[in-house]
Design a protein around this motif. Structure first.
Motif, mmCIF file in Angstrom:
data_model
loop_
_atom_site.group_PDB
_atom_site.id
_atom_site.type_symbol
_atom_site.label_atom_id
_atom_site.label_comp_id
_atom_site.label_asym_id
_atom_site.label_seq_id
_atom_site.Cartn_x
_atom_site.Cartn_y
_atom_site.Cartn_z
ATOM 1 N N CYS A 196 -2.257 -1.686 7.123
ATOM 2 C CA CYS A 196 -1.619 -0.383 7.323
ATOM 3 C C CYS A 196 -1.928 0.177 8.706
ATOM 4 N N CYS A 212 0.814 -1.211 0.000
ATOM 5 C CA CYS A 212 0.000 0.000 0.000
ATOM 6 C C CYS A 212 0.853 1.269 0.000
ATOM 7 N N CYS A 232 -6.237 0.380 5.132
ATOM 8 C CA CYS A 232 -6.611 -1.027 5.298
ATOM 9 C C CYS A 232 -6.123 -1.537 6.653
ATOM 10 N N GLU A 277 0.531 3.789 2.021
ATOM 11 C CA GLU A 277 0.917 4.124 3.398
ATOM 12 C C GLU A 277 2.201 3.393 3.783
HETATM 13 ZN ZN ZN Z 1 -2.930 -0.652 3.393
#
Ligand code: ZN
Length: 129
Positions: free
Chosen positions: A92, A56, A89, A58
């Motif tokens: 993260c 991701c 998510c 992040e």
């Molecule tokens: Zn994530």
């Protein structure tokens, strides 16, 4: 939204430039920016790859922060390619809490306003209940 939040949001938008790198890899359809307790901003983009090996935006921003020697996250935000704010998510959320010494006070900018991370990880195993 505070001016500092607007700056963070713009930093995330600035790195969000979706592009395909190969037949199996697409990057930067999501961008993220975080501000540390020292006031520095770090950004990252997602890497979407086959076989589940991507990560991701992040995650990318957190890696950049750690590379620079910091790990206290004051605020974080992620956006999609049209600039909509995305909620982080579960992975993260977990990464933020663990990397930042179990700090549940990280401000997460969401479409409906900022919330502390502890609200997004109820009953987290590292946070005081
Ligand atoms: Zn994530």
């Amino acid at each position: 939204m505070m001016d500092q939040d607007a700056l963070l949001l713009q930093a995330a938008k600035d790195v969000t430039r979706p592009r395909r790198l190969s037949t199996s890899v697409e990057v930067a359809s999501v961008g993220a920016a975080l501000r540390t307790s020292m006031g520095r901003i770090f950004t990252g983009v997602c890497i979407d790859a086959a076989c589940g090996i991507g990560f991701c935006a992040e995650h990318g921003a957190i890696a950049a922060m750690i590379t620079a020697g910091e790990n206290r996250i004051e605020s974080i935000v992620a956006v999609n390619e049209v600039g909509d704010i995305l909620s982080p998510c579960g992975r993260c959320r977990e990464l933020v809490v663990q990397v930042d010494h179990a700090n549940g006070d990280t401000r997460v900018l969401l479409a409906k306003g900022a919330r502390p991370m502890r609200d997004l990880v109820p009953d987290h195993w590292l946070l005081d209940l």
